[in-house]
Write a protein that holds these residues in place. Structure first.
Motif, PDB file in Angstrom:
ATOM      1  N   ALA A 183       0.823  -1.215   0.000  1.00 48.91           N
ATOM      2  CA  ALA A 183       0.000   0.000   0.000  1.00 48.91           C
ATOM      3  C   ALA A 183       0.851   1.256   0.000  1.00 48.91           C
ATOM      4  O   ALA A 183       1.963   1.286   0.539  1.00 48.91           O
ATOM      5  N   PHE A 184       0.310   2.296  -0.618  1.00 50.63           N
ATOM      6  CA  PHE A 184       0.889   3.633  -0.591  1.00 50.63           C
ATOM      7  C   PHE A 184      -0.197   4.620  -0.167  1.00 50.63           C
ATOM      8  O   PHE A 184      -1.363   4.470  -0.556  1.00 50.63           O
ATOM      9  N   LEU A 185       0.181   5.615   0.604  1.00 51.10           N
ATOM     10  CA  LEU A 185      -0.716   6.737   0.875  1.00 51.10           C
ATOM     11  C   LEU A 185      -0.924   7.468  -0.447  1.00 51.10           C
ATOM     12  O   LEU A 185       0.033   7.870  -1.101  1.00 51.10           O
ATOM     13  N   ALA A 186      -2.191   7.621  -0.862  1.00 51.11           N
ATOM     14  CA  ALA A 186      -2.434   8.124  -2.220  1.00 51.11           C
ATOM     15  C   ALA A 186      -3.629   9.063  -2.293  1.00 51.11           C
ATOM     16  O   ALA A 186      -4.353   9.089  -3.278  1.00 51.11           O
ATOM     17  N   GLY A 187      -3.811   9.853  -1.255  1.00 47.05           N
ATOM     18  CA  GLY A 187      -4.890  10.835  -1.292  1.00 47.05           C
ATOM     19  C   GLY A 187      -5.348  11.176   0.105  1.00 47.05           C
ATOM     20  O   GLY A 187      -5.227  10.362   1.030  1.00 47.05           O
ATOM     21  N   THR A 188      -5.861  12.371   0.272  1.00 47.59           N
ATOM     22  CA  THR A 188      -6.521  12.758   1.514  1.00 47.59           C
ATOM     23  C   THR A 188      -7.516  13.852   1.202  1.00 47.59           C
ATOM     24  O   THR A 188      -7.232  14.773   0.437  1.00 47.59           O
ATOM     25  N   SER A 189      -8.692  13.714   1.784  1.00 40.09           N
ATOM     26  CA  SER A 189      -9.713  14.748   1.614  1.00 40.09           C
ATOM     27  C   SER A 189      -9.652  15.758   2.742  1.00 40.09           C
ATOM     28  O   SER A 189     -10.422  16.713   2.766  1.00 40.09           O
ATOM     29  N   GLY A 190      -8.751  15.537   3.697  1.00 39.39           N
ATOM     30  CA  GLY A 190      -8.687  16.428   4.855  1.00 39.39           C
ATOM     31  C   GLY A 190      -9.806  16.096   5.835  1.00 39.39           C
ATOM     32  O   GLY A 190     -10.538  15.111   5.682  1.00 39.39           O
ATOM     33  N   THR A 191      -9.947  16.919   6.860  1.00 41.03           N
ATOM     34  CA  THR A 191     -10.972  16.689   7.882  1.00 41.03           C
ATOM     35  C   THR A 191     -12.357  16.660   7.252  1.00 41.03           C
ATOM     36  O   THR A 191     -12.713  17.532   6.462  1.00 41.03           O
ATOM     37  N   VAL A 301       5.795   4.832  -9.526  1.00 38.22           N
ATOM     38  CA  VAL A 301       4.574   4.506  -8.793  1.00 38.22           C
ATOM     39  C   VAL A 301       4.555   5.202  -7.441  1.00 38.22           C
ATOM     40  O   VAL A 301       3.551   5.803  -7.038  1.00 38.22           O
ATOM     41  N   ALA A 302       5.673   5.148  -6.722  1.00 42.98           N
ATOM     42  CA  ALA A 302       5.744   5.776  -5.397  1.00 42.98           C
ATOM     43  C   ALA A 302       5.578   7.289  -5.491  1.00 42.98           C
ATOM     44  O   ALA A 302       4.848   7.894  -4.695  1.00 42.98           O
ATOM     45  N   ALA A 303       6.240   7.905  -6.449  1.00 41.59           N
ATOM     46  CA  ALA A 303       6.164   9.364  -6.591  1.00 41.59           C
ATOM     47  C   ALA A 303       4.772   9.802  -7.039  1.00 41.59           C
ATOM     48  O   ALA A 303       4.258  10.834  -6.587  1.00 41.59           O
ATOM     49  N   ALA A 304       4.141   9.024  -7.914  1.00 45.60           N
ATOM     50  CA  ALA A 304       2.794   9.359  -8.374  1.00 45.60           C
ATOM     51  C   ALA A 304       1.788   9.269  -7.234  1.00 45.60           C
ATOM     52  O   ALA A 304       0.869  10.086  -7.138  1.00 45.60           O
ATOM     53  N   ALA A 305       1.951   8.283  -6.358  1.00 45.76           N
ATOM     54  CA  ALA A 305       1.061   8.154  -5.204  1.00 45.76           C
ATOM     55  C   ALA A 305       1.214   9.349  -4.269  1.00 45.76           C
ATOM     56  O   ALA A 305       0.214   9.907  -3.779  1.00 45.76           O
TER      57      ALA A 305
END
Length: 401
Positions: A183-191, A301-305
């Motif tokens: 798995a890679f961290l690949a996004g956050t919508s925030g609070t 892949v890592a940089a794109a994520a």
């Protein structure tokens, strides 16, 4: 730390430059030997073996790298504002950054796998990648939820700090490794927001008996307050509200919620979220296929994520503000949940997490310890940093508008 996308790129470029210089230098030297007149009294030297070989061989054709196509399953309807578009941009970024050597085809929820089944699709080979939430995979490991959000836990920037620099990534790898998934961290919508309700919520008692869409650890906290929860995917929430099988629903923030049309079925929109202060998304990749990639494509892949994480966070920050204004103009009643309700949620969250910690396996306990250590370190500065700035700005707004 060694290696990484920039290091690999510099090594590749350095090799290309050195290789090009060697080839270019060979031509003038050969030409100089051919044009130098023979010295009187000396026999001409026989041609060097390399000269003979170069003259006999035709020019080598350019060798194109192997092209790979991967399929990405997602938990989102195609083109959904927020997560759906983020998955599509991530796929395009991998394709572009690799120069087309690794292309990614995005499949919406239900095409390659059911919306909440991306993990299994990658593990059994139906998909090469998936874009979803780690909280959907608590059946694989209970502490998978920590890599989406924890009730009253880390905010988006704090969560990224824990995953990338606080040991979170290594623990994430550890719980997914038995399934052949990385798995890679690949996004956050925030609070996020607490959710949409058909009626006012003034006390904890108003929650009792509600049927509400929610997922992850937050759903289990709500259940302790008498809420019947269902972990529905995005594409099914509006229909469930329309059919009255749900009284309330949480999804993300104003941007995505407006796109789903949730305001059409519920008048009250409460915040803030207790259950999802981070809103983190994940990119799942087949571990075997990822390890088979050359080093530069792994770096892509890592940089794109990572870029996808920053990209969605920035988009949601702006679009949530715009969408919130639209919702208010359309008649949505936006309010902060009462302190009484928040305290009730806090007590239930504390009880749940204490029980979860006791039941956790060895890796789960390491996740708890790592997460709590990061929370103590990060929130100490958040209080006098971002939180203090936000409070001060709110106080000063009327003087500087």
């Amino acid at each position: 730390m060694t290696g990484g996308p920039d290091t690999d790129r510099r090594r590749f470029l350095a090799g290309a430059v050195l290789g090009g210089t060697a080839v270019a230098a060979g031509a003038p030297l050969a030409a100089a030997r051919a044009q130098t007149p023979p010295t009187p009294g000396l026999k001409p030297s026989p041609p060097l073996p390399s000269d003979t070989a170069q003259a006999a061989l035709p020019a080598a054709p350019a060798v194109l790298p192997e092209r790979i196509e991967w399929r990405m399953a997602t938990a989102w309807p195609k083109g959904l504002a927020g997560a759906g578009k983020a998955a599509e941009r991530l796929a395009q970024r991998i394709t572009d950054m690799s120069g087309g050597r690794l292309t990614v085809k995005v499949h919406g929820a239900g095409e390659l796998a059911p919306a909440l089944d991306g993990f299994a699709a990658v593990a059994d080979g139906r998909a090469d990648m998936a874009h979803d939430l780690a909280a959907y995979h608590m059946a694989r490991h209970r502490q998978a939820a920590f890599f989406t959000a924890v009730p009253f836990g880390l905010t988006a920037n704090e969560h990224a700090a824990w995953v990338l620099y606080g040991g979170g990534q290594g623990l994430w790898d550890e719980i997914y490794a038995p399934f052949g998934v990385k798995a890679f961290l690949a996004g956050t919508s925030g609070t996020q927001m607490l959710g949409w309700f058909r009626k006012e919520i003034r006390s904890g008692e108003d929650l009792r008996g509600l049927k509400m869409r929610s997922s992850g650890l937050g759903a289990e906290v709500l259940a302790r307050l008498g809420v019947a929860t269902a972990s529905l995917p995005a594409g099914e929430i509006l229909q469930a509200l329309q059919s009255r099988s749900l009284d309330a629903a949480d999804w993300a923030g104003p941007y995505s919620d407006l796109a789903l049309g949730l305001n059409q079925q519920a008048d009250y929109y409460y915040g803030p979220s207790f259950h999802d202060p981070a809103g983190a998304l994940e990119l799942l990749v087949s571990k075997e296929k990822f390890e088979a990639l050359p080093a530069d494509l792994k770096a892509v892949v890592a940089a794109a994520a990572q870029a996808a994480c920053d990209d969605l966070w920035a988009e949601c920050a702006l679009r949530n503000g715009e969408a919130l204004a639209t919702l208010i103009a359309k008649g949505t009643k936006v309010a902060r949940v009462s302190n009484e309700v928040m305290i009730a949620l806090g007590n239930a969250s504390g009880e749940l997490l204490a029980e979860e910690r006791e039941k956790a396996d060895a890796t789960g306990r390491k996740i708890f310890e790592s997460y709590l250590k990061a929370r103590n370190t990060l929130t100490a500065y958040t209080r006098i940093g971002e939180q203090a700035v936000a409070n001060a700005r709110a106080l000063a707004f009327k003087y500087i508008e």
